[in-house]
Design an enzyme around this catalytic site. Structure first.
Site, PDB file in Angstrom:
ATOM      1  N   THR A 108      32.548  40.451  49.002  1.00  5.08           N
ATOM      2  CA  THR A 108      32.253  41.689  49.529  1.00  5.08           C
ATOM      3  C   THR A 108      33.030  42.657  48.671  1.00  5.08           C
ATOM      4  O   THR A 108      34.071  42.542  48.285  1.00  5.08           O
ATOM      5  CB  THR A 108      32.792  41.914  50.918  1.00  5.08           C
ATOM      6  OG1 THR A 108      32.443  40.722  51.794  1.00  5.08           O
ATOM      7  CG2 THR A 108      32.503  43.170  51.746  1.00  5.08           C
ATOM      8  N   GLY A 111      34.782  49.537  46.917  1.00  3.39           N
ATOM      9  CA  GLY A 111      34.784  50.375  45.775  1.00  3.39           C
ATOM     10  C   GLY A 111      35.113  49.653  44.294  1.00  3.39           C
ATOM     11  O   GLY A 111      34.987  50.213  43.215  1.00  3.39           O
ATOM     12  N   HIS A 113      37.516  48.170  43.094  1.00  2.00           N
ATOM     13  CA  HIS A 113      38.911  48.457  42.207  1.00  2.00           C
ATOM     14  C   HIS A 113      39.676  47.246  42.029  1.00  2.00           C
ATOM     15  O   HIS A 113      40.592  47.291  41.309  1.00  2.00           O
ATOM     16  CB  HIS A 113      39.662  49.572  42.769  1.00  2.00           C
ATOM     17  CG  HIS A 113      38.782  50.995  42.334  1.00  2.00           C
ATOM     18  ND1 HIS A 113      38.011  51.482  42.786  1.00  2.00           N
ATOM     19  CD2 HIS A 113      39.244  51.992  41.526  1.00  2.00           C
ATOM     20  CE1 HIS A 113      37.138  52.541  42.323  1.00  2.00           C
ATOM     21  NE2 HIS A 113      38.431  52.938  41.793  1.00  2.00           N
ATOM     22  N   ASP A 114      39.377  46.191  42.742  1.00  2.00           N
ATOM     23  CA  ASP A 114      40.075  44.809  42.607  1.00  2.00           C
ATOM     24  C   ASP A 114      40.779  44.891  41.068  1.00  2.00           C
ATOM     25  O   ASP A 114      39.780  44.830  40.209  1.00  2.00           O
ATOM     26  CB  ASP A 114      39.535  43.821  43.098  1.00  2.00           C
ATOM     27  CG  ASP A 114      40.411  42.743  43.404  1.00  2.00           C
ATOM     28  OD1 ASP A 114      40.632  42.462  44.590  1.00  2.00           O
ATOM     29  OD2 ASP A 114      40.734  42.016  42.569  1.00  2.00           O
ATOM     30  N   GLY A 179      37.585  52.243  47.007  1.00  4.35           N
ATOM     31  CA  GLY A 179      36.760  52.258  48.264  1.00  4.35           C
ATOM     32  C   GLY A 179      37.767  51.948  49.358  1.00  4.35           C
ATOM     33  O   GLY A 179      38.804  51.379  49.359  1.00  4.35           O
ATOM     34  N   GLY A 181      37.133  50.087  51.921  1.00  2.00           N
ATOM     35  CA  GLY A 181      37.168  48.669  52.407  1.00  2.00           C
ATOM     36  C   GLY A 181      38.239  47.680  51.918  1.00  2.00           C
ATOM     37  O   GLY A 181      38.899  47.138  52.846  1.00  2.00           O
ATOM     38  N   HIS A 183      41.102  49.081  49.935  1.00  2.00           N
ATOM     39  CA  HIS A 183      42.092  49.866  50.026  1.00  2.00           C
ATOM     40  C   HIS A 183      43.006  49.898  51.402  1.00  2.00           C
ATOM     41  O   HIS A 183      43.920  49.481  51.620  1.00  2.00           O
ATOM     42  CB  HIS A 183      41.552  51.304  49.704  1.00  2.00           C
ATOM     43  CG  HIS A 183      42.780  52.435  49.386  1.00  2.00           C
ATOM     44  ND1 HIS A 183      43.915  52.154  48.314  1.00  2.00           N
ATOM     45  CD2 HIS A 183      43.195  53.518  49.925  1.00  2.00           C
ATOM     46  CE1 HIS A 183      44.654  52.915  48.327  1.00  2.00           C
ATOM     47  NE2 HIS A 183      44.318  53.862  49.040  1.00  2.00           N
ATOM     48  N   ILE A 240      34.403  44.005  56.830  1.00  2.00           N
ATOM     49  CA  ILE A 240      34.764  45.340  57.603  1.00  2.00           C
ATOM     50  C   ILE A 240      33.730  46.148  57.191  1.00  2.00           C
ATOM     51  O   ILE A 240      33.362  46.600  56.221  1.00  2.00           O
ATOM     52  CB  ILE A 240      36.011  45.748  57.286  1.00  2.00           C
ATOM     53  CG1 ILE A 240      37.135  44.728  57.736  1.00  2.00           C
ATOM     54  CG2 ILE A 240      36.462  47.139  57.821  1.00  2.00           C
ATOM     55  CD1 ILE A 240      38.432  44.617  56.819  1.00  2.00           C
ATOM     56  N   TYR A 479      47.634  45.385  44.384  1.00  2.00           N
ATOM     57  CA  TYR A 479      47.865  45.561  42.830  1.00  2.00           C
ATOM     58  C   TYR A 479      47.806  44.013  42.434  1.00  2.00           C
ATOM     59  O   TYR A 479      48.589  43.298  41.882  1.00  2.00           O
ATOM     60  CB  TYR A 479      49.106  46.091  42.289  1.00  2.00           C
ATOM     61  CG  TYR A 479      49.384  47.554  42.944  1.00  2.00           C
ATOM     62  CD1 TYR A 479      48.340  48.398  42.803  1.00  2.00           C
ATOM     63  CD2 TYR A 479      50.538  47.832  43.304  1.00  2.00           C
ATOM     64  CE1 TYR A 479      48.675  49.782  43.184  1.00  2.00           C
ATOM     65  CE2 TYR A 479      50.911  49.107  43.845  1.00  2.00           C
ATOM     66  CZ  TYR A 479      49.760  50.155  43.763  1.00  2.00           C
ATOM     67  OH  TYR A 479      49.953  51.587  44.164  1.00  2.00           O
TER      68      TYR A 479
END
Ligand SMILES: Cc1cc2nc3c(=O)[nH]c(=O)nc-3n(C[C@H](O)[C@H](O)[C@H](O)COP(=O)(O)OP(=O)(O)OC[C@H]3O[C@@H](n4cnc5c(N)ncnc54)[C@H](O)[C@@H]3O)c2cc1C
Ligand SMILES: *[C@@H]1O[C@H](CO)[C@@H](O)[C@H](O)[C@H]1NC(C)=O
Ligand SMILES: *[C@@H]1O[C@H](CO)[C@@H](O)[C@H](O)[C@H]1NC(C)=O
Ligand SMILES: *[C@@H]1O[C@H](CO)[C@@H](O)[C@H](O)[C@H]1NC(C)=O
Ligand SMILES: *[C@@H]1O[C@H](CO)[C@@H](O)[C@H](O)[C@H]1NC(C)=O
Ligand SMILES: *[C@@H]1O[C@H](CO)[C@@H](O)[C@H](O)[C@H]1NC(C)=O
Ligand SMILES: *[C@@H]1O[C@H](CO)[C@@H](O)[C@H](O)[C@H]1NC(C)=O
Length: 539
Positions: A108, A111, A113-114, A179, A181, A183, A240, A479
């Site tokens: 899923t 945003g 950013h992982d 995002g 979701g 964050h 989510i 992080y």
């Protein structure tokens, strides 16, 4: 920690598995699509508008759009069978059902950013559920609440709040394209954290689709699951869909400043001093430090690099209050009025992004520019690092791998220290002076160079061992760092394996997360490299 040998063995084994099962692989993909097309029969939106297979010309651009780390954009990065971009919550249902039926995993993405790309990369058969279109935001300024779709970026949330009221805000991160979701489900720290805590501390309701395809809100999911998704990472528990958040008060005028000090300007002493006071400052004062290296023009000793400490601050109040406050609590920094700028809270969001402060509309834009390769790690500091310890860090910055290396120090204390360790899964509360993010960026695609950067950040991390938290050496899930441990994602995930990284992220909350997981997803459908394991008898 993984050694290079085990890594390459693993890659080799995965390669063999993939190579041998290619036919089955293609077959599954067809079955999954077939299943999905039935699933969409009753939907207003036909499957053709929201499902991208590798044959679609837009497949690559959709996949790339929310990829924020060039490490995961190469040809050799494993790609999803299909990308689904629902425009309505109910379209998530057939994705879950068909993935279960066809033994395909879901990644899923909100945003994207992982740090390790876990929302769109996997070594197993997977599809990407990209929530980019579930980004509706409705702000109720009177009640001081908002509902925000998990595919909305935090910049849009900030913008929509400011549009309604100049004295409301929300505590979340600095980069507007993040995002909600990922964050909020991992925490969410930023300039308002010392006054109001994390994003997750200010979530008051949520909508999640569970493994059975039910849409649950806080009441129907119950307090255990609602607890888990506020800091425990969302992807272990379901999808989510949206969050309801409590907005917070901000003054009409806030004050920002950035003061740069190099080693020649006593950066070492100032950083050292900062460690004793930043967590005790007035809650309205957030003063972080960014450490990196800069060119230095001193012809005398031939050295052409020095270390820079940028003291970067948001104060929730006017400059007239800030200057005396700083004179009292941190006179060594020498802050004067001329260093400060007053502005609205929404302008401060742009200031921290490094954008022109009069272009708030850019916060709505999800396109991220200046994407680089990067790696990150995190640490918590509970006892100030002595000056000689800091000087040892500086040594790393003179190395070749540190050209775009940085350490970001986020002060805790204030509201962060008032919330108990178990209120939500995020456990890093009282006793933590500050969080460190170790970062290294680069621009060239070159295996040898990228090994050099990986080695640089790992050696910095090793060096830090005596100065940071231990037992566990704590880390922040937002992080994300796979060096601290990964699940064996192919087979059953063992509690013992998962607890290695799990205790670092969640401390004593890990066990409760395992219990919630076991209850809401006993078949462990929602699993990934760092997902919470289920408890089976005998584990
Ligand atoms: C440039 C940059 C700046 C950053 N700055 C900050 C900062 O200031 N403060 C801070 O706290 N963090 C910061 N972060 C880290 C950020 O908070 C995390 O990477 C966060 O998880 C990103 O959320 P996302 O939705 O963008 O990520 P994604 O990559 O989409 O998701 C991250 C994880 O959450 C899961 N997930 C995403 N959406 C959902 C959903 N709807 N339901 C269930 N699971 C979901 C994913 O599967 C994945 O495991 C930064 C990251 C970057 C790259
Ligand atoms: C279909 O559209 C109607 C009206 O626009 C809306 O009320 C309904 O929720 C939609 N259903 C789905 C499954 O998208
Ligand atoms: C993907 O390609 C197919 C076949 O060309 C087309 O029918 C479909 O609309 C495309 N899907 C999207 C989301 O563009
Ligand atoms: C650095 O600190 C020393 C000793 O405290 C002091 O004498 C000196 O003036 C400082 N230098 C700068 C540039 O502030
Ligand atoms: C510093 O000097 C080295 C060696 O002379 C050179 O390679 C490097 O580019 C210089 N760096 C800067 C920032 O000027
Ligand atoms: C060194 O000189 C360069 C170019 O003139 C300048 O950009 C840089 O800021 C200087 N560095 C320091 C530490 O003064
Ligand atoms: C969003 O930003 C990108 C990159 O700066 C730009 O190319 C694009 O035009 C912007 N989109 C909108 C709608 O402003």
């Amino acid at each position: 920690m993984k050694t290079p040998t085990t890594m390459s063995t693993l890659t080799f084994i995965l390669f063999v598995i993939f190579a041998c099962s290619w036919e089955a692989f293609a077959h599954k993909h067809e079955d999954f699509l077939e299943c999905l097309s039935h699933g969409f029969e009753n939907s207003n939106n036909s499957i053709s508008n929201v499902v991208y297979t590798p044959k679609n010309s837009s497949y690559s651009s959709i996949l790339r759009f929310s990829t924020r780390n060039l490490r995961f954009i190469s040809e050799s990065t494993p790609k999803p069978l299909v990308i689904i971009t629902p425009t309505h919550e109910l379209q998530v249902l057939p994705v879950i059902r068909c993935a279960k039926e066809n033994d395909v995993q879901i990644r899923t993405r909100s945003g994207g950013h992982d740090y390790e790309g876990l929302s769109y990369v996997s070594q197993v058969r997977f599809v990407v559920l990209d929530l980019i279109n579930l980004d509706e935001i409705s702000v109720d300024a009177e009640q001081k609440v908002a509902w925000v779709g998990s595919g909305a970026n935090i910049g849009s949330l900030y913008y929509r709040i400011a549009e309604k009221s100049p004295t409301l805000g929300f505590p979340a991160g600095l980069c507007p394209t993040i995002g909600t979701g990922g964050h909020f489900s991992g925490g969410g720290e930023g300039t308002l954290m010392r006054k109001y805590g994390l994003s997750a501390d200010n979530v008051i309701d949520a909508r999640i689709m569970d493994v059975n395809g039910r849409i649950l809100d806080r009441k129907s999911m119950g307090e255990d699951l609602f607890w888990a998704i506020r800091g425990g990472g969302g992807a272990s528990f379901g999808v989510i869909l949206a969050w309801k958040v409590q907005l917070v008060d901000v003054p009409e005028r806030v004050t920002v400043f950035t003061i740069q000090k190099t080693l020649e300007q006593n950066a070492t002493q100032l950083v050292h001093r900062w460690q004793y006071i930043a967590h005790k400052f007035d809650k309205n004062l957030f003063l972080r430090i960014i450490l990196d290296r800069v060119p230095y023009n001193n012809s005398q000793d031939g050295r052409n690099i020095t270390i820079s400490a940028k003291f970067n601050s948001l104060f929730l109040g006017g400059v007239d209050q800030l200057v005396p406050l700083m004179q009292e609590s941190f006179p060594e920094l020498g802050l004067v009025r001329e260093d400060c700028t007053e502005m609205s809270w929404i302008q401060s969001v742009l200031y921290f992004e490094g954008a022109p402060i009069n272009t708030p509309e850019m916060l709505l834009n999800k396109t991220k520019t200046n994407i680089r390769y990067f790696r990150g790690k995190s640490d918590y500091v509970q006892t100030p690092i002595p000056e000689y310890g800091l000087e040892g860090i500086w040594d790393f910055f003179y190395e070749a791998g540190a050209e775009q290396g940085a350490l970001v120090l986020n002060p805790y204390g204030g509201r962060m220290a008032e919330i108990s360790e178990s209120t939500i899964p995020f456990p890093h509360r009282v006793g933590n002076l500050y969080n460190i993010q170790h970062l290294v960026f680069w621009r060239e695609e070159n295996v040898q160079r990228s090994d050099m950067y990986a080695s640089w950040i790992r050696r910095v991390y090793d060096y830090m061992t005596p100065y940071v938290s231990s037992s566990p050496r704590a880390a922040h899930i937002n992080y994300r760092d796979l060096d601290i441990g990964v699940n064996n994602n192919e087979g059953k995930i063992s509690y013992a394996d998962a607890s290695i990284w799990g205790i670092k992220y969640f401390k004593n909350n890990f066990d409760r997360l395992v219990q919630v997981k076991t209850k809401v997803d006993p078949g462990n459908f929602f699993r990934y490299e760092q997902s919470i394991p289920t408890l089976h008898k005998g584990n």
